[in-house]
Design an enzyme around this catalytic site. Structure first.
Site, short mmCIF file in Angstrom:
data_model
loop_
_atom_site.label_atom_id
_atom_site.label_comp_id
_atom_site.label_asym_id
_atom_site.label_seq_id
_atom_site.Cartn_x
_atom_site.Cartn_y
_atom_site.Cartn_z
N GLU A 121 0.70 -1.13 -0.12
CA GLU A 121 0.06 0.05 0.02
C GLU A 121 0.87 1.28 0.14
OE1 GLU A 121 -3.24 0.05 2.67
OE2 GLU A 121 -3.10 -2.25 3.20
N GLU A 122 0.18 2.36 -0.05
CA GLU A 122 0.78 3.78 0.08
C GLU A 122 1.40 3.92 1.42
OE1 GLU A 122 -2.39 6.42 -0.45
OE2 GLU A 122 -2.43 5.73 -2.72
#
Length: 331
Positions: free
Chosen positions: A152-153
């Protein structure tokens, strides 16, 4: 359907010798679960967010596996694995005790690396080899047969970090025959975004094929089950176009990772939404169905903390029962 890979589990003494499992974990014999259970393991944080008793959940629902989250880099930096960035795997007793209780009850765990918060090992380790070595410590410490890469970010947008994570996943898959490897990434209404398609391209160029690619169709303007199944169909098309897979192969490597109840962005996903997506998943031969998280799989009381309750009307473990249905359908 995607073929279910199984492995022959050695006796506990062999596990201790071969994997150097510490005494507190070694006392618990590994349960010979099929990949269907690792593919249906809901996320559970064992050291934060008011963790529920996993054995009570197992007893109430029939669930046999959990996806323990998250392994991160140390909050102060470095390339050694920790739980939540603060509890070193090398000295851990909390997660080991949780795993032991699950195994004593006839279940098992996968461990998820990455997630939304904190610093990921792919960001701090120098290269795929050192990243893999850090994760191998987790596999050896707990005698794992499954691992999830939750990408994910902001790591998701870091080219070097994603190279490290995918390269590490490939090394672990090679060095641990039979290891179930899933890759989880953000979902969008187009299936996944630009960084997600870049991730698929990188994996293809590496020659790396996990057991499953799952998207998380929430926190992106979703509204109910139809928007999620639409996203899964769009992702299916991306798997075909970016990996040169036919339709059946793409479905057999595709998964759903939802969020039960109220999402961080204020979307709501109820039991009926989960039932609709479950029917889609089993009807199309998807290889994974999971959700975030068991810590939230209970009704809210005086607190509406979205980390520990769902903020929708429910009985305890309503959403976990859908993952059990998926495992029982795909075995």
């Amino acid at each position: 359907m995607h073929p279910i890979r199984t492995t022959i589990i050695a006796a506990a003494a062999t596990v201790v010798a071969a994997l150097a499992v510490p005494p507190e974990a070694a006392a618990h014999e590994l349960s010979p679960l099929g990949a269907n259970w690792y593919a249906a393991a809901p996320y559970l944080m064992p050291e934060s967010n008011n963790p529920p008793d996993p054995v009570a959940v197992m007893s109430a629902t029939g669930q046999k596996a959990f996806q323990l989250a998250f392994i991160l880099a140390p909050s102060g930096g470095g390339c050694t694995p920790t739980w939540d960035g603060t509890s070193p795997v090398a000295s851990d007793t909390t997660a080991a005790a949780t795993i032991g209780r699950i195994r004593d009850a006839g279940g098992d765990v996968s461990v998820s690396v990455g997630g939304y918060g904190g610093t990921k090992l792919g960001q701090t380790c120098a290269d795929p080899g050192s990243t893999a070595a850090a994760y191998q410590q987790v596999i050896d410490t707990y005698g794992l047969r499954a691992i999830d890469f939750d990408l994910e970010e902001p790591e998701y947008e870091n080219d070097a970090a994603i190279n490290n994570e995918l390269g590490a996943a490939q090394i672990l898959q090679r060095d641990n025959p039979g290891l179930f490897v899933s890759v989880t990434m953000p979902g969008t209404q187009a299936g996944t975004g630009w960084f997600g398609t870049q991730l698929l391209d990188k994996a293809r160029n590496l020659g790396f094929t996990p057991d499953d690619y799952s998207i998380m169709p929430f926190d992106g303007g979703f509204s109910g089950a139809s928007s999620q199944t639409d996203a899964l169909e769009q992702f299916h098309a991306l798997l075909m176009s970016h990996l040169d897979w036919d339709s059946a192969t793409a479905y057999a490597h595709e998964g759903f990772s939802g969020m039960n109840g109220k999402s961080d962005a204020g979307e709501y996903f109820t039991q009926s939404d989960f039932q609709t997506v479950l029917s889609y998943a089993t009807g199309h031969g998807l290889s994974r169905f999971t959700f975030w998280s068991v810590n939230r799989d209970r009704a809210c009381g005086s607190s509406t903390d979205n980390g520990v309750c769902s903020n929708v009307p429910q009985n305890d473990w309503d959403f976990t029962r859908f993952t059990v249905q998926f495992a029982n359908t795909t075995r």
